[in-house]
Design an enzyme around this catalytic site. Structure first.
Site, PDB file in Angstrom:
ATOM      1  N   GLU A  41       8.969 -13.767   1.405  1.00 33.56           N
ATOM      2  CA  GLU A  41       9.168 -12.716   2.405  1.00 33.56           C
ATOM      3  C   GLU A  41       7.823 -12.273   2.973  1.00 33.56           C
ATOM      4  O   GLU A  41       7.707 -11.962   4.163  1.00 33.56           O
ATOM      5  CB  GLU A  41       9.922 -11.539   1.786  1.00 33.56           C
ATOM      6  CG  GLU A  41      11.361 -11.915   1.463  1.00 33.56           C
ATOM      7  CD  GLU A  41      12.051 -10.929   0.523  1.00 33.56           C
ATOM      8  OE1 GLU A  41      11.535  -9.821   0.325  1.00 33.56           O
ATOM      9  OE2 GLU A  41      13.102 -11.297  -0.016  1.00 33.56           O
TER      10      GLU A  41
ATOM     11  N   ASN B 253      13.441 -11.482  -7.089  1.00 34.97           N
ATOM     12  CA  ASN B 253      13.289 -11.474  -5.631  1.00 34.97           C
ATOM     13  C   ASN B 253      12.236 -12.468  -5.144  1.00 34.97           C
ATOM     14  O   ASN B 253      11.215 -12.656  -5.801  1.00 34.97           O
ATOM     15  CB  ASN B 253      12.892 -10.070  -5.162  1.00 34.97           C
ATOM     16  CG  ASN B 253      13.998  -9.052  -5.372  1.00 34.97           C
ATOM     17  OD1 ASN B 253      15.178  -9.392  -5.312  1.00 34.97           O
ATOM     18  ND2 ASN B 253      13.625  -7.818  -5.648  1.00 34.97           N
TER      19      ASN B 253
ATOM     20  N   HIS C 237      22.500 -24.548  13.730  1.00 36.66           N
ATOM     21  CA  HIS C 237      23.091 -23.225  14.006  1.00 36.66           C
ATOM     22  C   HIS C 237      23.493 -22.536  12.706  1.00 36.66           C
ATOM     23  O   HIS C 237      24.419 -21.738  12.677  1.00 36.66           O
ATOM     24  CB  HIS C 237      24.315 -23.311  14.930  1.00 36.66           C
ATOM     25  CG  HIS C 237      24.058 -24.095  16.166  1.00 36.66           C
ATOM     26  ND1 HIS C 237      23.669 -23.515  17.351  1.00 36.66           N
ATOM     27  CD2 HIS C 237      24.115 -25.430  16.410  1.00 36.66           C
ATOM     28  CE1 HIS C 237      23.521 -24.452  18.260  1.00 36.66           C
ATOM     29  NE2 HIS C 237      23.766 -25.629  17.717  1.00 36.66           N
TER      30      HIS C 237
ATOM     31  N   LYS D 107      17.385  -8.215 -10.969  1.00 39.40           N
ATOM     32  CA  LYS D 107      16.847  -8.805  -9.743  1.00 39.40           C
ATOM     33  C   LYS D 107      15.721  -9.794  -9.977  1.00 39.40           C
ATOM     34  O   LYS D 107      14.853  -9.602 -10.813  1.00 39.40           O
ATOM     35  CB  LYS D 107      16.334  -7.692  -8.813  1.00 39.40           C
ATOM     36  CG  LYS D 107      17.433  -6.804  -8.261  1.00 39.40           C
ATOM     37  CD  LYS D 107      18.297  -7.540  -7.254  1.00 39.40           C
ATOM     38  CE  LYS D 107      17.591  -7.759  -6.020  1.00 39.40           C
ATOM     39  NZ  LYS D 107      17.822  -7.622  -4.780  1.00 39.40           N
TER      40      LYS D 107
ATOM     41  N   TYR E 297     -21.475 -10.481  28.135  1.00 37.44           N
ATOM     42  CA  TYR E 297     -21.028  -9.811  26.911  1.00 37.44           C
ATOM     43  C   TYR E 297     -20.557  -8.386  27.165  1.00 37.44           C
ATOM     44  O   TYR E 297     -21.181  -7.643  27.933  1.00 37.44           O
ATOM     45  CB  TYR E 297     -22.186  -9.792  25.892  1.00 37.44           C
ATOM     46  CG  TYR E 297     -21.796  -9.119  24.592  1.00 37.44           C
ATOM     47  CD1 TYR E 297     -21.174  -9.830  23.580  1.00 37.44           C
ATOM     48  CD2 TYR E 297     -22.029  -7.758  24.406  1.00 37.44           C
ATOM     49  CE1 TYR E 297     -20.801  -9.210  22.397  1.00 37.44           C
ATOM     50  CE2 TYR E 297     -21.656  -7.127  23.225  1.00 37.44           C
ATOM     51  CZ  TYR E 297     -21.037  -7.864  22.225  1.00 37.44           C
ATOM     52  OH  TYR E 297     -20.659  -7.253  21.064  1.00 37.44           O
TER      53      TYR E 297
ATOM     54  N   SER F 167      12.710  -5.967  -9.774  1.00 34.68           N
ATOM     55  CA  SER F 167      12.992  -4.664  -9.187  1.00 34.68           C
ATOM     56  C   SER F 167      12.704  -3.581 -10.218  1.00 34.68           C
ATOM     57  O   SER F 167      12.953  -3.769 -11.405  1.00 34.68           O
ATOM     58  CB  SER F 167      14.468  -4.600  -8.771  1.00 34.68           C
ATOM     59  OG  SER F 167      14.895  -3.257  -8.668  1.00 34.68           O
TER      60      SER F 167
END
Ligand code: ARG
Length: 461
Positions: free
Chosen positions: A289, A284, A155, A282, A316, A276
């Site tokens: 991601e 990143n 959790h 920065k 088809y 950045s």
């Protein structure tokens, strides 16, 4: 020129032509299309439909075209509707009107389904290599990070400490199942549609069993209607790619969090980070991601193909042309994601001391309950006693390990001075010694099993 143009008085509307053409993507089938045609010409010759010389001339011409594809010399022309048209057009240029005999008894419907299955089997091989490479990187990490302890979470709350090696391996096993799925689906896909014609079968006496063997299929498809419309293999592949994407995304999500300054448990290598344009400080985790983001797109590709297939009657329909962009894109996406993840995992830096420092003494609460159990207290009662101690320390804003003995004993008389030994993280790990647990010995055995699984699956490839 369209293969079917003579039936029509007027040319196709240019926008319809654009909508209809598949050459922009199905040229990826070029080599398997030619291979299939070489085998088909052989089958027609064996059946006596072509003379041996004709069969030979067609095969030689196709051999030349294959060479052109291999040498990246093949010239596509604006009129090439799809890869099948392009190859037949070129064959005409190479061997003359005899090229017109190649398509005898065949339809693009059985042809494309055959091509696609052959392509899928080849792609599955290289994708299995990508899966293995990431698995190997995870095993290598598990070995390199031996002894490092991670605050294990459920959790997203601290739960119990686990070995980092155990955690890396928890991402190894799902990939093993994905590898198995790829092998199984490509086995299932190796049933040959060629020789089924447009929908009803071919009227020429080709030996489809022999043809299947020539092309490396397990068997010829037993039902011509099913054979030309079956795209189960494409859907299965998209499912497997989507699930692989999910597995990578879960790993990516954890690595994104662990590499924040707030966690500080890992640092990504510069090669796997971006900066950045505005904020000079920065660093990143864009690759992670993107892996996480693309897993959403992969899931969408599966849903898209299933929706395309669900309304189709047998045989088809042109809707089926949509199968290829979906599968091609999914294959490319998952392949690059696997490769990037392998490099990223291999090069990131782990801060073991910060991980260990992050372990809160509450993470040993289960062990304290077990301590009472060892003294004969029923587990439910022990759980309640430790829970009460946790509640007390939360009120006092005090770590659990610093609760004075008098307070413990007021909660339950079975607590004794030796309870403080329970806060030893290494001892806690060592207790999880049952098969599959996080004790160092159990993880060693797991690691050996992971090595064996990796070697066994490499031998199957
Ligand atoms: N480009 C087509 C596809 O990918 C090839 C089959 C065409 N068949 C047809 N009946 N129009 O599905």
């Amino acid at each position: 020129m369209k293969l079917w143009q003579k039936r029509f008085r007027a040319p196709l509307d240019p926008l319809v032509e654009q909508l209809n053409n598949s050459i922009s993507f199905d040229q990826r089938l070029a080599k398997v299309d030619v291979t299939g045609s070489i085998a088909w010409a052989g089958a027609l010759a064996k059946a006596g439909v072509l003379t041996p010389d004709e069969g030979q001339a067609i095969q030689t011409g196709l051999g030349q075209i294959l060479g052109e594809f291999e040498g990246n010399e093949f010239q596509f022309l604006p009129g090439d509707e799809d890869i099948h048209t392009a190859v037949e057009r070129r064959l005409g240029e190479v061997i003359g009107p005899l090229a017109g005999k190649l398509h005898t008894g065949r339809s693009r419907n059985d042809q494309v389904a055959t091509d696609f299955r052959l392509w899928l089997a080849e792609m599955a091989q290289s994708l299995t290599g990508d899966v293995h490479a990431l698995q190997a990187a995870l095993v290598e990490r598990a070995e390199r990070d031996a002894g490092i302890v991670l605050p294990g979470m459920t959790h997203f709350q601290q739960a119990q400490p686990v070995l980092l090696s155990h955690w890396w391996l928890s991402h190894f096993w799902p990939l093993g199942r994905d590898g198995e799925r790829i092998a199984q689906l490509s086995q299932r896909a190796m049933v040959m549609p060629l020789g089924c014609g447009a929908l009803a079968g071919t009227s020429y006496p080709v030996d489809r069993f022999d043809l299947a063997q020539q092309l490396g299929f397990r068997a010829p498809a037993p039902n011509s209607l099913d054979a030309v419309s079956d795209r189960d293999f494409a859907a299965e592949f998209l499912f497997t790619a989507a699930l692989l994407g999910v597995h990578l995304s879960r790993l990516a999500e954890a690595l994104i969090l662990y590499s924040t300054r707030e966690f500080g448990w890992m640092t990504l290598a510069d090669e796997y980070s971006t900066g950045s344009s505005l904020m000079p400080q920065k660093k990143n985790p864009d690759p992670l991601e993107l892996v996480r983001g693309k897993s959403g797109v992969l899931t969408g590709r599966l849903a898209g193909l299933l929706a395309t297939l669900k309304g189709l009657p047998s045989a088809y329909d042109k809707d089926l042309q949509e199968d290829k962009p979906a599968v091609f894109e999914a294959a490319d996406t998952i392949s690059i994601c696997l490769k990037v993840m392998a490099g990223l995992v291999a090069t990131l830096h782990v801060h073991g001391e910060r991980m260990r420092a992050a372990i809160q003494s509450e993470g040993l609460a289960t062990d304290l309950a077990d301590y009472l159990v060892m003294k004969g207290v029923p587990f439910r009662e022990a759980h309640g006693a430790v829970g009460a101690a946790v509640a007390l320390t939360m009120e006092r804003d005090q770590p659990l390990a610093e609760l004075p003995l008098a307070d413990w004993q007021a909660i339950h008389p079975a607590f004794d001075a030796d309870l403080y030994q329970v806060f030893d993280v290494d001892a806690s790990l060592a207790r999880r010694a049952a098969w599959g647990g996080t004790a160092p010995q159990a993880v060693q055995e797991q690691l050996a099993l992971a090595h064996r699984a990796l070697e066994a699956s490499e031998q199957v490839d």
